[in-house]
Each structure stands twice: as C-alpha cells, then as structure tokens.
Scaffold this motif. Structure first.
Motif, PDB file in Angstrom:
ATOM      1  N   LYS A  67      32.175  27.856  53.217  1.00  0.00           N
ATOM      2  CA  LYS A  67      32.008  29.312  53.317  1.00  0.00           C
ATOM      3  C   LYS A  67      33.283  29.973  53.850  1.00  0.00           C
ATOM      4  O   LYS A  67      33.770  30.965  53.299  1.00  0.00           O
ATOM      5  CB  LYS A  67      30.822  29.614  54.251  1.00  0.00           C
ATOM      6  N   THR A  68      33.846  29.371  54.911  1.00  0.00           N
ATOM      7  CA  THR A  68      35.054  29.941  55.524  1.00  0.00           C
ATOM      8  C   THR A  68      36.247  29.842  54.575  1.00  0.00           C
ATOM      9  O   THR A  68      37.012  30.796  54.431  1.00  0.00           O
ATOM     10  CB  THR A  68      35.372  29.235  56.865  1.00  0.00           C
ATOM     11  N   ALA A  69      36.391  28.689  53.916  1.00  0.00           N
ATOM     12  CA  ALA A  69      37.499  28.509  52.970  1.00  0.00           C
ATOM     13  C   ALA A  69      37.410  29.521  51.828  1.00  0.00           C
ATOM     14  O   ALA A  69      38.416  30.127  51.434  1.00  0.00           O
ATOM     15  CB  ALA A  69      37.491  27.087  52.424  1.00  0.00           C
ATOM     16  N   ALA A  70      36.204  29.729  51.310  1.00  0.00           N
ATOM     17  CA  ALA A  70      36.005  30.694  50.215  1.00  0.00           C
ATOM     18  C   ALA A  70      36.331  32.117  50.680  1.00  0.00           C
ATOM     19  O   ALA A  70      37.020  32.872  49.970  1.00  0.00           O
ATOM     20  CB  ALA A  70      34.567  30.626  49.709  1.00  0.00           C
ATOM     21  N   ALA A  71      35.888  32.474  51.882  1.00  0.00           N
ATOM     22  CA  ALA A  71      36.140  33.824  52.415  1.00  0.00           C
ATOM     23  C   ALA A  71      37.626  34.072  52.620  1.00  0.00           C
ATOM     24  O   ALA A  71      38.105  35.210  52.494  1.00  0.00           O
ATOM     25  CB  ALA A  71      35.391  34.002  53.730  1.00  0.00           C
ATOM     26  N   LEU A  72      38.369  33.004  52.906  1.00  0.00           N
ATOM     27  CA  LEU A  72      39.814  33.138  53.164  1.00  0.00           C
ATOM     28  C   LEU A  72      40.639  33.028  51.877  1.00  0.00           C
ATOM     29  O   LEU A  72      41.864  33.113  51.909  1.00  0.00           O
ATOM     30  CB  LEU A  72      40.269  32.068  54.159  1.00  0.00           C
ATOM     31  N   GLY A  73      39.968  32.771  50.767  1.00  0.00           N
ATOM     32  CA  GLY A  73      40.682  32.681  49.487  1.00  0.00           C
ATOM     33  C   GLY A  73      41.430  31.374  49.282  1.00  0.00           C
ATOM     34  O   GLY A  73      42.352  31.289  48.471  1.00  0.00           O
ATOM     35  N   ILE A  74      41.025  30.332  50.019  1.00  0.00           N
ATOM     36  CA  ILE A  74      41.659  29.017  49.843  1.00  0.00           C
ATOM     37  C   ILE A  74      41.159  28.414  48.537  1.00  0.00           C
ATOM     38  O   ILE A  74      39.963  28.382  48.262  1.00  0.00           O
ATOM     39  CB  ILE A  74      41.306  28.076  51.032  1.00  0.00           C
ATOM     40  N   LYS A  75      42.089  27.954  47.714  1.00  0.00           N
ATOM     41  CA  LYS A  75      41.748  27.378  46.416  1.00  0.00           C
ATOM     42  C   LYS A  75      41.396  25.902  46.618  1.00  0.00           C
ATOM     43  O   LYS A  75      42.219  25.129  47.126  1.00  0.00           O
ATOM     44  CB  LYS A  75      42.971  27.523  45.497  1.00  0.00           C
TER      45      LYS A  75
END
Length: 402
Positions: free
Chosen positions: A123-131
């Motif tokens: 969830k956090t990675a997706a919110a931060l735009g990490i591919k």
C-alpha cells in the motif's frame, strides 16, 4: 530501449521494500523501481514466524543487540546506533502497524498475520509511486559512465544509484564478483540436527531446558532443546547451528554433541543428587516420576538407557547404575548425521565481504552509488527477528545516504 530510474533496487523482499519506501518518503521526487525475479514479492515475509512475521526483537540496546549476530557483530555496532529495534517499532507504528512482544522477546504484528506487513509495504509503495516489476530476473550488471546498467531477460534498465537487496542469490553474487567484489562462500545457518538414537526416537515433541556442546570444538549453547522425528531442534540447537555454521559445514554435518539435560549441573553434583534420591525415595520405583525439572518420558528413557528396569526401586540401584544415570543426565553423547532446514526460514552464512562495505552508508567501497541491504552481505543472526532487523537497519541507512 532502456527504462530509466533514479534508483533501482534489486530484490522484492523485506530489505528491498523497506529501502524503497524510506527513499521515496525522504525524497518523493526520485523515480524508484524494485526488480523482483519471482512472480511474487515479499515471499519470505509471508512465511516468517510461521506466517505471523517475526518483525524484530525487543532488545533495544544496540550493544546487546549485536550479540545475536554470529557474523556482523562488530560491523553492526554503528548502524544499530543509527536505526535499531526501537526505531523499527516506531516506523511500523507510524505506518499503521502495531507490534506486540511475546515472552521470549520476539515481536509480531498484533494481528498475528504476516499479511499485515505485506499490505503495509504494498500500500505504501503504491501510494509513493514506487514501480514494482516482477518476473525481472537480472542477468547482467555493469557501470556505464555515471549510470548503472541492469539487464534482465525482458529489458534493460539505467539508474544513477543501485541497491542490491537480493538476499542469498548465487547468480547475483557471481555478478558482483564480476565487478570486483569478494563473496564469502555461503553455508547454511539455522538448521536442526539429524540424530538416530533409541534414547530419543520415541520422544518427538518432548522439550527440556538443556546445555549442548559440540565435541572437539569450543561451540556450546543452552536453552530449550526440542526432540523431533528427525533428531534435535529448538533454540539451543539453532543457536549452535548459527554460531557453528562454518565449523559444522567443514565437518560435513557429521559430529558428536554432548547434552546436559540438567543444564548447568555437573556430573559429580548429579551423582550426589541421585544418591540423595536413593535414600529419600528408597521404596519408590525409579522410572515412574522424574525427580528433575524435565518431562517424565525423557526421564524414563534415560533410566532405561542406564540399564535400570521399569520396576526397579531406588533402594536397589547399584553404584554403577547410579554413575551411568548421572552420566546420561549430564553428558549424553549423540552422533549427528546431517541436518534439516529450520522450517522454511532458510538463512545462510556468507555473502559480500564486509570489509568492502562502508557501514556508515551501506555503500560499496569499490563502486560509488552501489549499496547493499539485507542478507546479500555476510551478516546473519540467530532466530528471533534479528535477520529482519538487519534488513530494516540497512534499508534505513541506505535511504539516508541516498
């Protein structure tokens, strides 16, 4: 066609995600990607702690924390002063995950589910735009001017900074050797001992506090010892396997251990105690009830091994039987013939040579803008949340450096 990122992290495990998230949180403008060779990420997190994820350990003093690392104790002193167990607890709390401490110091999410940790990271990675790119098995790494060039079977990537968080991956180690790094050859750590012995063959599931030493070495350990269908396991055995990883590998996992079922009671003290019991319980049957603080079934097995019949009374014990029983209680020798992996939590001793890493930044001393996080380096710990703590610490330091 090259895909360009500011930072690429090789490895979609605990260390990789923690590093990526911390980088992106500190500088949201950076373009960050995680390359994972498998189709799924965070697989080790999923199975850790029996599916509950043993996040860290409630040891909050860095000077004490380093003592749980057979390899890396000296090197981790500085890093743990930057980011240790307390920081891990605070980090997860700030990301909506509350941890709880169990009696033995291991810390888990209050949900008792590793999915909580996985969901937090995804969830956090997706919110931060990490591919997050799965099925990207790295086949080549090279420096191209100011950039790192990473080739996978599918495509080519370029990045300014490269973080290696690929765990115990022989192919990656080979690539790092190709660019000049030294790799300490990996051997298993955290394994149980295979023992075929009549004294314990019918006792799987029985556990006792004991001390164990490996004969003809300085290796010793104490704590709970668990008898299994295959031999001996439990914290005392796993500690021995971690501290003795290289020595036991050299012995090809064939050696003799000595178990003291009375923990720190000596042979002479045991002999004295047994003589006292002979006087005290003269008319009682020896094998019926354990006079010591361990299970009756184990006591009965040791009594039989000392040549004492099931109906024999304490008063009828000969001097030889008393001596044999004292020896079995304090110096039981078992021949180990091979090992078994501890659950699915396979840990190795070995990896990138620690002398080639700057532990203030986790950056390679050989190549600028090449960083390491997690088990890829020659650091490993005993069981209890310590291997994850090493990954969180390295990830936090890499993020700070970048």
């Amino acid at each position: 066609m090259n895909q360009e990122f500011d930072i690429i992290i090789v490895g979609g495990g605990a260390g990789g995600f923690f590093t990526a998230i911390n980088i992106a949180e500190k500088n949201p403008l950076l373009k960050v990607a995680i390359l994972e060779r498998g189709q799924e990420v965070l697989t080790k997190v999923r199975i850790s702690g029996g599916g509950r994820c043993n996040v860290t350990h409630a040891c909050f003093d860095p000077r004490e924390l380093v003592k749980f690392y057979p390899r890396g104790e000296k090197e981790l002193r500085g890093p743990f002063h930057q980011f240790a167990s307390g920081d891990t607890v605070a980090w997860f709390e700030s990301h909506g995950v509350t941890l709880k401490t169990e009696e033995d110091g291991r810390m888990f999410p209050v949900t008792d589910s590793s999915q909580t940790i996985i969901d937090c990271f995804l969830k956090t990675a997706a919110a931060l735009g990490i591919k997050v790119l799965t099925g990207e098995s790295v086949s080549h790494i090279m420096k191209s001017g100011d950039y790192w060039k990473i080739e996978t079977r599918q495509q080519h990537f370029l990045c300014e900074k490269l973080v290696m968080a690929s765990g115990s991956n022989p192919k990656i180690w080979e690539m790092l050797e190709g660019i000049g790094h030294s790799v300490v050859s990996p051997v298993p750590s955290l394994f149980t001992f295979n023992i075929k012995d009549e004294r314990i063959s019918k006792l799987p599931g029985v556990s006792a506090m004991a001390s164990v030493k490996v004969k003809d070495t300085k290796l010793d350990s104490s704590g709970p010892v668990l008898i299994t269908h295959w031999g001996l396991s439990g914290p005392a055995i796993l500690k021995l396997s971690a501290w003795g990883a290289r020595i036991l590998a050299e012995k090809n996992y064939r050696f003799t251990i000595e178990v003291n079922w009375l923990n720190d009671v000596s042979l002479a003290e045991a002999d004295t105690q047994l003589r006292g019991l002979k006087q005290e319980h003269a008319r009682k049957s020896v094998s019926k009830k354990s006079p010591f603080d361990f299970p009756n079934r184990l006591w009965e097995s040791l009594v039989l091994a000392a040549g004492v019949g099931t109906e024999t009374k304490w008063a009828d014990l000969s001097k030889t039987q008393l001596q044999d029983l004292a020896a079995l209680l304090t110096q039981s020798a078992f021949r180990v013939d091979g090992k078994s992996t501890f659950k699915e939590e396979f840990v190795t001793a070995g990896g990138v040579d620690l002398r080639e890493i700057n532990f203030r930044t986790m950056e390679s001393k050989l190549h600028q803008n090449l960083f390491f996080a997690g088990e890829i380096v020659n650091i490993d710990a005993i069981t209890g949340g310590f291997n994850f703590q090493n990954a969180w610490t390295a990830g936090a330091i890499v993020a700070n450096s970048i």
